[in-house]
Design a protein around this motif. Structure first.
Motif, PDB file in Angstrom:
ATOM      1  N   TYR A 167       0.812  -1.217   0.000  1.00  0.00           N
ATOM      2  CA  TYR A 167       0.000   0.000   0.000  1.00  0.00           C
ATOM      3  C   TYR A 167       0.845   1.266   0.000  1.00  0.00           C
ATOM      4  CZ  TYR A 167      -3.830  -3.136   1.049  1.00  0.00           C
ATOM      5  OH  TYR A 167      -4.738  -4.158   1.000  1.00  0.00           O
ATOM      6  N   CYS A 168       1.931   1.276   0.816  1.00  0.00           N
ATOM      7  CA  CYS A 168       2.725   2.505   0.942  1.00  0.00           C
ATOM      8  C   CYS A 168       4.220   2.279   0.711  1.00  0.00           C
ATOM      9  CB  CYS A 168       2.492   3.146   2.302  1.00  0.00           C
ATOM     10  SG  CYS A 168       3.211   2.230   3.679  1.00  0.00           S
ATOM     11  N   ASN A 169       4.640   1.031   0.488  1.00  0.00           N
ATOM     12  CA  ASN A 169       6.018   0.673   0.187  1.00  0.00           C
ATOM     13  C   ASN A 169       6.974   0.776   1.382  1.00  0.00           C
ATOM     14  OD1 ASN A 169       7.448  -0.540  -1.904  1.00  0.00           O
ATOM     15  ND2 ASN A 169       8.496   1.363  -2.419  1.00  0.00           N
ATOM     16  N   SER A 170       6.448   0.933   2.594  1.00  0.00           N
ATOM     17  CA  SER A 170       7.290   0.947   3.795  1.00  0.00           C
ATOM     18  C   SER A 170       7.666  -0.478   4.182  1.00  0.00           C
ATOM     19  CB  SER A 170       6.534   1.596   4.960  1.00  0.00           C
ATOM     20  OG  SER A 170       6.307   2.952   4.709  1.00  0.00           O
ATOM     21  N   VAL A 171       8.660  -0.606   5.055  1.00  0.00           N
ATOM     22  CA  VAL A 171       9.065  -1.915   5.549  1.00  0.00           C
ATOM     23  C   VAL A 171       8.045  -2.375   6.591  1.00  0.00           C
ATOM     24  CG1 VAL A 171      10.838  -3.196   6.782  1.00  0.00           C
ATOM     25  CG2 VAL A 171      11.495  -1.455   5.121  1.00  0.00           C
ATOM     26  N   MET A 172       7.553  -3.610   6.418  1.00  0.00           N
ATOM     27  CA  MET A 172       6.577  -4.169   7.344  1.00  0.00           C
ATOM     28  C   MET A 172       7.290  -4.969   8.421  1.00  0.00           C
ATOM     29  SD  MET A 172       3.532  -5.301   4.765  1.00  0.00           S
ATOM     30  CE  MET A 172       2.222  -5.156   5.979  1.00  0.00           C
ATOM     31  N   ARG A 173       6.661  -5.082   9.591  1.00  0.00           N
ATOM     32  CA  ARG A 173       7.217  -5.839  10.712  1.00  0.00           C
ATOM     33  C   ARG A 173       6.519  -7.188  10.813  1.00  0.00           C
ATOM     34  NH1 ARG A 173       6.703  -2.338  15.867  1.00  0.00           N
ATOM     35  NH2 ARG A 173       7.788  -4.153  16.697  1.00  0.00           N
ATOM     36  N   LEU A 174       7.292  -8.260  10.991  1.00  0.00           N
ATOM     37  CA  LEU A 174       6.734  -9.593  11.175  1.00  0.00           C
ATOM     38  C   LEU A 174       6.314  -9.782  12.621  1.00  0.00           C
ATOM     39  CD1 LEU A 174       6.149 -12.467  10.110  1.00  0.00           C
ATOM     40  CD2 LEU A 174       8.512 -13.039  10.712  1.00  0.00           C
ATOM     41  N   GLY A 175       5.152 -10.382  12.811  1.00  0.00           N
ATOM     42  CA  GLY A 175       4.649 -10.685  14.152  1.00  0.00           C
ATOM     43  C   GLY A 175       3.646 -11.828  14.054  1.00  0.00           C
ATOM     44  N   THR A 176       2.844 -12.018  15.083  1.00  0.00           N
ATOM     45  CA  THR A 176       1.837 -13.070  15.074  1.00  0.00           C
ATOM     46  C   THR A 176       0.488 -12.529  15.521  1.00  0.00           C
ATOM     47  OG1 THR A 176       2.349 -13.760  17.338  1.00  0.00           O
ATOM     48  CG2 THR A 176       3.501 -14.905  15.579  1.00  0.00           C
ATOM     49  N   ILE A 177      -0.561 -13.218  15.101  1.00  0.00           N
ATOM     50  CA  ILE A 177      -1.917 -12.989  15.597  1.00  0.00           C
ATOM     51  C   ILE A 177      -2.342 -14.310  16.209  1.00  0.00           C
ATOM     52  CG2 ILE A 177      -4.308 -12.515  14.961  1.00  0.00           C
ATOM     53  CD1 ILE A 177      -3.248 -10.803  12.684  1.00  0.00           C
ATOM     54  N   GLN A 178      -2.938 -14.252  17.406  1.00  0.00           N
ATOM     55  CA  GLN A 178      -3.338 -15.495  18.038  1.00  0.00           C
ATOM     56  C   GLN A 178      -4.699 -15.374  18.712  1.00  0.00           C
ATOM     57  OE1 GLN A 178      -0.538 -16.735  21.074  1.00  0.00           O
ATOM     58  NE2 GLN A 178       0.295 -14.695  21.184  1.00  0.00           N
ATOM     59  N   ALA A 179      -5.343 -16.516  18.875  1.00  0.00           N
ATOM     60  CA  ALA A 179      -6.648 -16.603  19.519  1.00  0.00           C
ATOM     61  C   ALA A 179      -6.676 -17.866  20.366  1.00  0.00           C
ATOM     62  CB  ALA A 179      -7.750 -16.642  18.471  1.00  0.00           C
ATOM     63  N   ASP A 180      -7.607 -17.920  21.310  1.00  0.00           N
ATOM     64  CA  ASP A 180      -7.705 -19.084  22.186  1.00  0.00           C
ATOM     65  C   ASP A 180      -8.324 -20.299  21.511  1.00  0.00           C
ATOM     66  OD1 ASP A 180      -6.540 -17.775  24.307  1.00  0.00           O
ATOM     67  OD2 ASP A 180      -8.443 -17.008  25.047  1.00  0.00           O
ATOM     68  N   ASN A 181      -8.981 -20.099  20.364  1.00  0.00           N
ATOM     69  CA  ASN A 181      -9.585 -21.236  19.668  1.00  0.00           C
ATOM     70  C   ASN A 181      -9.353 -21.106  18.170  1.00  0.00           C
ATOM     71  OD1 ASN A 181     -11.458 -19.237  19.013  1.00  0.00           O
ATOM     72  ND2 ASN A 181     -12.860 -19.842  20.608  1.00  0.00           N
ATOM     73  N   LEU A 182     -10.382 -21.168  17.370  1.00  0.00           N
ATOM     74  CA  LEU A 182     -10.272 -21.070  15.913  1.00  0.00           C
ATOM     75  C   LEU A 182     -10.147 -19.607  15.495  1.00  0.00           C
ATOM     76  CD1 LEU A 182     -10.565 -22.807  13.280  1.00  0.00           C
ATOM     77  CD2 LEU A 182     -12.959 -22.162  13.328  1.00  0.00           C
ATOM     78  N   LEU A 183      -9.224 -19.318  14.608  1.00  0.00           N
ATOM     79  CA  LEU A 183      -9.065 -17.970  14.074  1.00  0.00           C
ATOM     80  C   LEU A 183      -9.473 -18.033  12.611  1.00  0.00           C
ATOM     81  CD1 LEU A 183      -8.011 -15.082  14.583  1.00  0.00           C
ATOM     82  CD2 LEU A 183      -5.768 -15.896  13.870  1.00  0.00           C
ATOM     83  N   SER A 184     -10.529 -17.300  12.250  1.00  0.00           N
ATOM     84  CA  SER A 184     -11.026 -17.389  10.877  1.00  0.00           C
ATOM     85  C   SER A 184     -11.528 -16.036  10.394  1.00  0.00           C
ATOM     86  CB  SER A 184     -12.153 -18.420  10.778  1.00  0.00           C
ATOM     87  OG  SER A 184     -13.265 -18.022  11.545  1.00  0.00           O
TER      88      SER A 184
END
Length: 75
Positions: A5-22
């Motif tokens: 979208y803007c050509n900047s450097v993105m940071r790697l991370g995680t998204i988490q949930a206690d059950n199903l993530l959809s």
């Protein structure tokens, strides 16, 4: 990774949930009475395993505040 979208450097991370993530399409709701229910057209992003949360890697752009997730339904 560069933000598409803007050509900047993105940071790697995680998204988490206690059950199903959809992702669920607009106008649909989960079908079923459990907390693991999903709509028929949902895309599962990550599944829980035993006592571990559902986790998926994601790239975040601090400049335009977008998150990009690679969907892998083969896990």
């Amino acid at each position: 990774m560069k933000c598409p979208y803007c050509n900047s450097v993105m940071r790697l991370g995680t998204i988490q949930a206690d059950n199903l993530l959809s992702w669920t399409p607009d106008g649909e709701s989960p079908k079923g009475a459990t907390r693991w229910a999903k709509s028929p057209n949902s895309i599962v992003l990550a599944k829980y395993f035993m006592l571990a949360p559902a986790v998926i890697d994601a790239f975040y752009c601090p400049d335009c505040q977008k998150i990009i997730i690679n969907v892998d339904n083969t896990k």
